[in-house]
Design an enzyme around this catalytic site. Structure first.
Site, PDB file in Angstrom:
ATOM      1  N   HIS A  12       0.865  -1.182   0.000  1.00 44.48           N
ATOM      2  CA  HIS A  12       0.000   0.000   0.000  1.00 44.48           C
ATOM      3  C   HIS A  12       0.906   1.237   0.000  1.00 44.48           C
ATOM      4  O   HIS A  12       2.022   1.185   0.531  1.00 44.48           O
ATOM      5  CB  HIS A  12      -0.832  -0.050   1.286  1.00 44.48           C
ATOM      6  N   ASP A  72       2.943  -4.503   8.009  1.00 44.41           N
ATOM      7  CA  ASP A  72       1.719  -3.723   7.859  1.00 44.41           C
ATOM      8  C   ASP A  72       0.550  -4.696   7.982  1.00 44.41           C
ATOM      9  O   ASP A  72       0.281  -5.482   7.069  1.00 44.41           O
ATOM     10  CB  ASP A  72       1.749  -3.043   6.478  1.00 44.41           C
ATOM     11  N   GLN A 132      -4.677  -5.274   6.779  1.00 44.90           N
ATOM     12  CA  GLN A 132      -5.681  -6.205   6.251  1.00 44.90           C
ATOM     13  C   GLN A 132      -5.680  -7.537   7.006  1.00 44.90           C
ATOM     14  O   GLN A 132      -6.382  -8.472   6.611  1.00 44.90           O
ATOM     15  CB  GLN A 132      -5.439  -6.464   4.755  1.00 44.90           C
ATOM     16  N   LYS A 161     -10.589  -0.685  10.314  1.00 41.00           N
ATOM     17  CA  LYS A 161     -10.766  -1.894   9.488  1.00 41.00           C
ATOM     18  C   LYS A 161     -11.086  -3.107  10.369  1.00 41.00           C
ATOM     19  O   LYS A 161     -11.252  -4.215   9.880  1.00 41.00           O
ATOM     20  CB  LYS A 161      -9.505  -2.154   8.661  1.00 41.00           C
ATOM     21  N   CYS A 165      -4.738   2.377  -3.666  1.00 47.03           N
ATOM     22  CA  CYS A 165      -3.494   2.919  -3.082  1.00 47.03           C
ATOM     23  C   CYS A 165      -2.319   1.989  -3.323  1.00 47.03           C
ATOM     24  O   CYS A 165      -1.427   1.858  -2.472  1.00 47.03           O
ATOM     25  CB  CYS A 165      -3.647   3.206  -1.587  1.00 47.03           C
TER      26      CYS A 165
END
Ligand code: PMP
Length: 402
Positions: free
Chosen positions: A117, A196, A199, A222, A360
């Site tokens: 991202h 990261d 998700q 999220k 993104c």
């Protein structure tokens, strides 16, 4: 997993869509809305240092929220949990303090991935610009999976940072983070590895201590929590040795005009009044996920993603990106001769909310030679009927567009 849809007031709205844009943000359960309401209605006060009862209550709730977040990700201690405004802020924090500490310099290398991202590219690119370090990019295999051979070949004596997505938001693929981290540490024990988890949090069980990374970042919104919340987990020794990134109240131990000494962890990294209500509600969201059972959520979402994958692959001219297996809670497609935005717009008119565009991930799109995809992403409250409605709508939309 129990059916949890009625926990989410939005789905009781007459015009609620079939909501398959969960990778962008999730809907909020009543437990989270109630935590926000109760805080502002009955518990609102600034935290720490307050002599009065409300401040003590708010402080206790806020620090309990930190302990809940630590337990959720398998952190050894709540001191390792820094509340942020989101995943992006967490990554920027790390990039900045590494620079302030002089840990990244001219000729050093920062490894990022093709499926990253922008939040996990641009802060590193900016750091390179300021320090003379170089960005190295791990390619994808022809199957669009993580290229372990290319990655290990990229690692070298100057590799200072490795920053990888746990699950890619544009492709949905779960990266082999444990192996990626282990290889980085084998190459150079003091390599800083950031994952990261935007998700991954809420979609798969997390155990940051077992992963072996140095930093793990995710966003609250999220994971059913309010926007403007997030967690940056960091290894204690690093957090202790690195300098703060922002100055202000709360991050200090003592201030004189000559000199300031800094607060202990994690407050050193939390200058100013934090998002108290948001952080308390984030903990409510994480408790909610725990109550549903994150492994059960993962299995449920996986079945939905498989159903989407199979249904979309069966449609004429539709190409689902990446393999069926090793995937998180989303699928991304490109359609021969159809612009992603046109398909997304028609789906919206049919009551199906998906995301279209580059997600993104412009460098990923460039590497694939496309301008965007249509992404269908699920959460705990989605069900087979949602998937089937999206598949039927997609089929109808494609007939109209061709
Ligand atoms: N990384 C990934 C993989 C993401 O999917 C996102 C959000 N789309 C981010 C980082 C950034 O999250 P936020 O905008 O909440 O900071």
């Amino acid at each position: 997993m129990r059916d949890c849809r009625t926990d989410f007031p939005l789905f009781a709205e007459a015009d609620a869509p079939v909501y398959l844009d969960n990778a962008a943000t999730t809907q909020k359960p009543r437990a989270v809305l109630d935590a926000l309401h109760t805080y502002y209605a009955a518990q609102n006060a600034n935290i720490h240092r307050g002599a009065h009862r409300l401040s003590r209550i708010a402080t206790e709730l806020h620090e309990q929220a930190r302990a809940d977040a630590a337990a959720f990700i398998g952190a050894a201690s709540a001191d390792e949990v820094v509340f942020t405004s989101g995943c992006t802020a967490g990554i920027n924090l790390v990039a900045m303090v590494l620079e302030f500490a002089g840990m990244v310099g001219q000729g050093d290398e920062i490894v990022v991935t093709t499926d990253a991202h922008h939040s996990n590219i641009v802060p590193w690119q900016m750091l390179c610009g300021r320090t003379g370090a170089q960005l190295r990019v791990v390619p994808l295999t022809a199957e669009l999976t993580f290229d372990m051979a290319a990655y290990t070949a990229l690692l070298g004596p100057r590799t200072r940072v490795v920053a990888v997505p746990h699950i890619s938001n544009a492709l949905g693929l779960v990266n082999p983070v444990q192996e990626i981290i282990a290889a980085a540490k084998r190459n150079r024990a003091d390599c800083i590895v950031l994952v990261d988890g935007a998700q991954a949090a809420g979609h798969t069980p997390l155990d940051v201590a077992a992963l072996g990374c140095d930093f793990y970042a995710f966003s609250g919104h999220k994971v059913y929590a309010p926007t403007g919340t997030g967690v940056l987990w960091g290894r204690r020794a690093l957090l202790e040795s690195l300098p703060p990134w922002q100055g202000g109240g709360e991050m200090i131990a003592e201030v004189t005009f000559a000199k300031t000494t800094y607060n202990k962890l994690p407050f050193k990294y939390e200058a100013g009044t934090p998002n108290i209500a948001g952080n308390i509600a984030l903990a409510a969201a994480l408790r909610y996920v725990r109550e549903l059972g994150v492994a059960d959520i993962a299995a449920h979402e996986r079945a939905l993603a498989d159903r989407l994958y199979d249904g979309l692959s069966a449609l004429d001219g539709v190409r689902v990106l990446g393999p069926r297996g090793g995937r998180g809670a989303l699928v991304s497609v490109v359609v021969d001769g159809v612009h992603h935005y046109d398909l997304g717009t028609l789906l919206d008119q049919m009551g199906v909310a998906v995301r279209t565009g580059h997600h993104c991930c412009q460098p990923l799109m460039q590497s694939l030679g496309i301008t965007g995809t249509v992404r269908y992403s699920v959460a705990a409250y989605n069900n087979d009927a949602d998937v089937d409605a999206a598949l039927a709508a997609t089929q109808r939309a494609l007939r109209m567009l061709r």
